[in-house]
Design an enzyme around this catalytic site. Structure first.
Site, PDB file in Angstrom:
ATOM      1  N   GLU A  30     -14.393   5.372  11.850  1.00  0.00           N
ATOM      2  CA  GLU A  30     -13.578   4.579  10.926  1.00  0.00           C
ATOM      3  C   GLU A  30     -14.274   4.444   9.577  1.00  0.00           C
ATOM      4  O   GLU A  30     -15.472   4.161   9.508  1.00  0.00           O
ATOM      5  CB  GLU A  30     -13.354   3.187  11.540  1.00  0.00           C
ATOM      6  CG  GLU A  30     -12.001   2.635  11.291  1.00  0.00           C
ATOM      7  CD  GLU A  30     -10.898   3.454  11.959  1.00  0.00           C
ATOM      8  OE1 GLU A  30     -10.279   4.287  11.251  1.00  0.00           O
ATOM      9  OE2 GLU A  30     -10.659   3.264  13.150  1.00  0.00           O
ATOM     10  N   HIS A  31     -13.527   4.675   8.501  1.00  0.00           N
ATOM     11  CA  HIS A  31     -14.041   4.640   7.131  1.00  0.00           C
ATOM     12  C   HIS A  31     -15.149   5.683   6.934  1.00  0.00           C
ATOM     13  O   HIS A  31     -16.055   5.496   6.122  1.00  0.00           O
ATOM     14  CB  HIS A  31     -14.518   3.228   6.756  1.00  0.00           C
ATOM     15  CG  HIS A  31     -13.361   2.279   6.600  1.00  0.00           C
ATOM     16  ND1 HIS A  31     -12.643   2.194   5.437  1.00  0.00           N
ATOM     17  CD2 HIS A  31     -12.788   1.417   7.463  1.00  0.00           C
ATOM     18  CE1 HIS A  31     -11.669   1.287   5.595  1.00  0.00           C
ATOM     19  NE2 HIS A  31     -11.732   0.808   6.817  1.00  0.00           N
ATOM     20  N   ALA A 117       1.862  -1.802  11.971  1.00  0.00           N
ATOM     21  CA  ALA A 117       0.860  -1.791  13.043  1.00  0.00           C
ATOM     22  C   ALA A 117      -0.364  -0.959  12.671  1.00  0.00           C
ATOM     23  O   ALA A 117      -1.309  -0.851  13.439  1.00  0.00           O
ATOM     24  CB  ALA A 117       1.484  -1.271  14.335  1.00  0.00           C
ATOM     25  N   LEU A 119      -0.369   2.324  12.155  1.00  0.00           N
ATOM     26  CA  LEU A 119      -0.322   3.578  12.907  1.00  0.00           C
ATOM     27  C   LEU A 119       0.117   4.743  12.017  1.00  0.00           C
ATOM     28  O   LEU A 119       0.601   5.765  12.496  1.00  0.00           O
ATOM     29  CB  LEU A 119       0.605   3.437  14.123  1.00  0.00           C
ATOM     30  CG  LEU A 119       0.211   2.331  15.115  1.00  0.00           C
ATOM     31  CD1 LEU A 119       1.212   2.243  16.263  1.00  0.00           C
ATOM     32  CD2 LEU A 119      -1.193   2.563  15.678  1.00  0.00           C
ATOM     33  N   ASP A 166      -5.488  10.512   8.353  1.00  0.00           N
ATOM     34  CA  ASP A 166      -4.157  10.235   8.898  1.00  0.00           C
ATOM     35  C   ASP A 166      -3.252  11.462   8.788  1.00  0.00           C
ATOM     36  O   ASP A 166      -2.532  11.813   9.726  1.00  0.00           O
ATOM     37  CB  ASP A 166      -3.506   9.055   8.157  1.00  0.00           C
ATOM     38  CG  ASP A 166      -4.392   7.825   8.152  1.00  0.00           C
ATOM     39  OD1 ASP A 166      -5.345   7.768   8.962  1.00  0.00           O
ATOM     40  OD2 ASP A 166      -4.141   6.918   7.333  1.00  0.00           O
ATOM     41  N   TYR A 218      -9.868  -1.784   0.357  1.00  0.00           N
ATOM     42  CA  TYR A 218     -10.111  -0.389   0.754  1.00  0.00           C
ATOM     43  C   TYR A 218     -10.762   0.362  -0.418  1.00  0.00           C
ATOM     44  O   TYR A 218     -11.779   1.027  -0.266  1.00  0.00           O
ATOM     45  CB  TYR A 218      -8.791   0.272   1.157  1.00  0.00           C
ATOM     46  CG  TYR A 218      -8.935   1.673   1.705  1.00  0.00           C
ATOM     47  CD1 TYR A 218      -9.065   1.898   3.071  1.00  0.00           C
ATOM     48  CD2 TYR A 218      -8.941   2.788   0.859  1.00  0.00           C
ATOM     49  CE1 TYR A 218      -9.203   3.180   3.578  1.00  0.00           C
ATOM     50  CE2 TYR A 218      -9.081   4.065   1.355  1.00  0.00           C
ATOM     51  CZ  TYR A 218      -9.208   4.262   2.719  1.00  0.00           C
ATOM     52  OH  TYR A 218      -9.355   5.538   3.205  1.00  0.00           O
TER      53      TYR A 218
HETATM   54  C1  GLA Z   1      -6.804   4.356   6.436  1.00  0.00           C
HETATM   55  C2  GLA Z   1      -6.909   5.605   5.568  1.00  0.00           C
HETATM   56  C3  GLA Z   1      -7.735   6.690   6.248  1.00  0.00           C
HETATM   57  C4  GLA Z   1      -9.078   6.144   6.729  1.00  0.00           C
HETATM   58  C5  GLA Z   1      -8.882   4.847   7.514  1.00  0.00           C
HETATM   59  C6  GLA Z   1     -10.189   4.202   7.879  1.00  0.00           C
HETATM   60  O1  GLA Z   1      -6.072   4.645   7.603  1.00  0.00           O
HETATM   61  O2  GLA Z   1      -5.618   6.099   5.287  1.00  0.00           O
HETATM   62  O3  GLA Z   1      -7.913   7.763   5.373  1.00  0.00           O
HETATM   63  O4  GLA Z   1      -9.963   5.959   5.666  1.00  0.00           O
HETATM   64  O5  GLA Z   1      -8.107   3.903   6.788  1.00  0.00           O
HETATM   65  O6  GLA Z   1     -10.893   4.977   8.777  1.00  0.00           O
END
Ligand code: GLA
Length: 374
Positions: A30-31, A117, A119, A166, A218
């Site tokens: 994540e991130h 959510a 997703l 994503d 973010y």
């Molecule tokens: C969001 C962003 C992704 C990623 C995640 C964190 O979903 O769209 O590119 O950075 O956050 O892992």
């Protein structure tokens, strides 16, 4: 198909093609995507279906079954508003890539990704539309090229500085597998995620909360990571090999962000190792460690996510973590089949005790990526 009927009713003829692209959950990593690191998402059973026919006159007509069903006509890209920006962004980026305006299109959209959510319904929308246009115009773009184009639509047109995870998950995932993606080389490998034969499930716990400041936070995290990488003289935090040495040279938020990103990349690799060894029952500890790092070092969790994770573990989950960008959205929990009721009850009770809105539980089944439906 409902979307074909809606298309025909609104635009007076059958669509030329229909593509479906899914949303995603992230198992771990994540991130890390915008730090040139590793991620391990898988596609969920819900997504966006786009029925599309090209138009010769440059006009874009859009219809969404989720937004009242009245077609919206967009003559100039800059007039796009709300959800239509994700679609128009894809058309705008295609024009840029081809060096000439792409002809317009009639597009009908039907989606079933649970809203809010976390997703990735927006990535599903972008990838469904990009895949359909690629097909119709015979552009021969690969799934990764479509993911990159979709990401550019989101970065440059919508203005959300997301990484590639994503869109890549939506375009490339395979049924029954997670996608191990190196976000620098863009090399990827499907990793079998055989939960059922181990009597396991991944449960999505949708907190039904989304904190408003998520977008700004973010961008701030991303800037902190880039600043830390500059101070350390590396291209991206992915390149930090001596973590202890790096931490000595940083302070405050940049120190904590670096700690998270570097350790999270190792957790992705460790988790992939366990899956390849067939030890899916053992991945829980890595999920827990990822959550603590996101909570304490990256500071993107929320009380609702923390309570979901803690209550899931108390209820018998083998591991749990927030998934996606954070500040609300969903957590995932790895749960033995016979413990599913216990986990759901434990999380529901913890929310009820606090007077919070009831969470929603969804089964996460690793599903196929973008595909043609008609
Ligand atoms: C969001 C962003 C992704 C990623 C995640 C964190 O979903 O769209 O590119 O950075 O956050 O892992």
């Amino acid at each position: 198909m409902r979307v074909v009927e809606a298309f025909s009713a609104a635009f007076g003829a059958e669509p030329r093609t229909v593509w479906h692209a899914p949303g995603r959950v992230n198992l771990i990593g994540e991130h890390t995507d915008y730090n040139d690191g590793f991620v391990l998402p898988f596609a969920v059973p819900w997504g966006v279906t786009a029925a599309v026919t090209p138009r010769g006159d440059g006009t874009i007509r859009l219809l969404s079954l989720q937004s009242g069903g009245e077609p919206v006509t967009i003559e100039r890209h800059e007039d796009a508003r709300g959800w239509t920006r994700y679609v128009v962004g894809v058309l705008a980026m295609l024009s840029e890539r081809l060096g000439e305006p792409v002809p317009g299109a009639d597009i009908a959209i039907d989606g079933d990704v649970p809203q809010g959510a976390g997703l990735s319904s927006s990535a599903a929308l972008e990838v469904a539309v990009a895949s359909a246009l690629n097909d119709l115009h015979g552009l021969g773009m690969t799934p990764m090229e479509l993911a990159l184009l979709s990401q550019r639509a989101e970065n440059d047109f919508v203005g959300m500085p997301c990484g590639i995870m994503d869109q890549a998950a939506s375009a490339l995932c395979e049924e029954g597998k997670a996608l191990f993606l190196d976000c620098r080389s863009l090399g990827s490998r499907p990793i079998p995620l055989d939960l059922a034969s181990h009597g396991l499930r991944i449960l999505i716990i949708d907190t039904q909360v989304h904190h408003e400041h998520a977008g700004g936070e973010y961008a701030k995290r991303r800037a902190e990571c880039e600043s830390a990488a500059r101070k350390l003289g590396v291209q991206a935090l992915r390149d930090v090999t001596d973590l202890a040495g790096a931490l000595e040279r940083l302070q405050g938020a940049e120190r904590r962000r670096t700690m998270h990103v570097v350790t999270e990349n190792h957790r992705v690799e460790a988790l992939v190792g366990l899956l390849r060894a067939g030890a899916v029952t053992e991945i829980g500890a890595l999920l827990n460690a990822s959550h603590l790092s996101l909570r304490d070092q990256y500071e993107v969790s929320s009380p609702e996510l923390d309570v979901a994770v803690e209550a899931a573990l108390r209820g018998g989950a083998r591991g749990a973590r927030m998934t996606g960008g954070g500040f609300g959205g969903s957590a995932i929990a790895l749960v033995a089949e016979e413990r599913l009721d216990g986990v759901r009850e434990s999380v529901s009770a913890a929310y009820a005790e606090r007077g919070w809105r009831a969470p929603r539980f969804l089964p996460a089944v690793p599903s196929p990526g973008a595909r043609r439906r008609a």
